[in-house]
Design a protein around this motif. Sequence first.
Motif, PDB file in Angstrom:
ATOM      1  N   CYS A  94      12.780 -59.916 -17.040  1.00 28.18           N
ATOM      2  CA  CYS A  94      12.989 -61.285 -16.589  1.00 28.18           C
ATOM      3  C   CYS A  94      11.812 -62.163 -17.005  1.00 28.18           C
ATOM      4  O   CYS A  94      10.708 -61.676 -17.280  1.00 28.18           O
ATOM      5  CB  CYS A  94      13.189 -61.335 -15.077  1.00 28.18           C
ATOM      6  SG  CYS A  94      11.867 -60.573 -14.092  1.00 28.18           S
TER       7      CYS A  94
ATOM      8  N   CYS B 132      17.156 -55.719 -13.732  1.00 31.76           N
ATOM      9  CA  CYS B 132      15.938 -55.821 -14.542  1.00 31.76           C
ATOM     10  C   CYS B 132      15.017 -54.649 -14.236  1.00 31.76           C
ATOM     11  O   CYS B 132      14.937 -54.185 -13.096  1.00 31.76           O
ATOM     12  CB  CYS B 132      15.190 -57.111 -14.198  1.00 31.76           C
ATOM     13  SG  CYS B 132      15.594 -58.490 -15.245  1.00 31.76           S
TER      14      CYS B 132
ATOM     15  N   ALA C 289      15.745 -62.049 -20.109  1.00 31.64           N
ATOM     16  CA  ALA C 289      16.577 -63.117 -19.556  1.00 31.64           C
ATOM     17  C   ALA C 289      15.674 -64.320 -19.277  1.00 31.64           C
ATOM     18  O   ALA C 289      14.906 -64.325 -18.313  1.00 31.64           O
ATOM     19  CB  ALA C 289      17.262 -62.648 -18.288  1.00 31.64           C
TER      20      ALA C 289
ATOM     21  N   THR D  82      20.111 -64.212 -14.528  1.00 27.30           N
ATOM     22  CA  THR D  82      19.504 -62.974 -15.026  1.00 27.30           C
ATOM     23  C   THR D  82      20.519 -61.845 -15.045  1.00 27.30           C
ATOM     24  O   THR D  82      20.667 -61.134 -16.047  1.00 27.30           O
ATOM     25  CB  THR D  82      18.292 -62.592 -14.155  1.00 27.30           C
ATOM     26  OG1 THR D  82      17.304 -63.638 -14.226  1.00 27.30           O
ATOM     27  CG2 THR D  82      17.674 -61.282 -14.623  1.00 27.30           C
TER      28      THR D  82
END
Length: 289
Positions: A235, A255, A191, A217
């Motif tokens: 991320c 994440c 992301a 995200t």
Amino acid sequence: MPNPWTGKGNPYTRTEVIERFNDTLSKGQAIIAAGAGSGISAKFIEKGGADLIIIYNSGRFRMMGHGSTAGLMAYGDANAIAMELGEYEVLPIVEEIPVICGVHATDPRRRMWHWLGQVKDMGFSGVNNFPTHTIVDGHFRSVLEETGMSVKKEFEMIALARRMDLFSIVYVGTPEEAVEMAKSGADAIIAHVGTTVGGSIGVTNAVVSWEETIKRTQDIIDAAKTVRDDIFYLCHGGPINTPEDADRVIQATDCVGFVGASSLERMGVEESLTNITRQFKSISVKRKN
């Protein structure tokens, strides 16, 4: 599994890279991927315990003292630069860690099936879509889309890489791009929330707030999850600059890791060289008459 011909850890199959990631997660550790723009960077990134190294053309510009955005400009052949970095600097240096090649999928001069074959033959364990047009917006993005240099080329490259048993870790900037990358077979989705802030050549004005960073995200993750449930999410960018920053996003989202390029390689060099030079300059000498 080490390469029996070289004793090195490259190349790995797609399945082997996935197994490595799952092993890291089973230990309760975050997955850390790092960009390397030189052999010395790769050597000590591996020593620090990173799970993956990614070769970008922007890494070369970073190590020359320029901003990473130079990797998006017409300052060189992005694909050739990444291949050269891998062949002569990084692949001969690393001992065990998988190395990923940044591929400029929209380059109209490349037959992508042929280029990915060369990437695989060189000993790379997978591909990444960089330079990526997912971080280009506005009028210029529209022009790229209309003139045959669309982000769709990046989706197609990842689908081809999947057929060739190459691990893929991809940048996306929107939920819609995440969906397309998931459909194309991407193994890991990064992301990307914007250019990394800070340091001597990082941005200072294009700052994304922490609230927006976390929201974007998670929105990207949620979108890709509507397609598949076997993707690793990492991320990158914006205010995510330090280990504490990465931890903040990982704890607030789904994440499971972080990709550091400027924040690992460039920031590390800037800080360490500045500090050690200052320490040397603090040495005093006796004045001679």
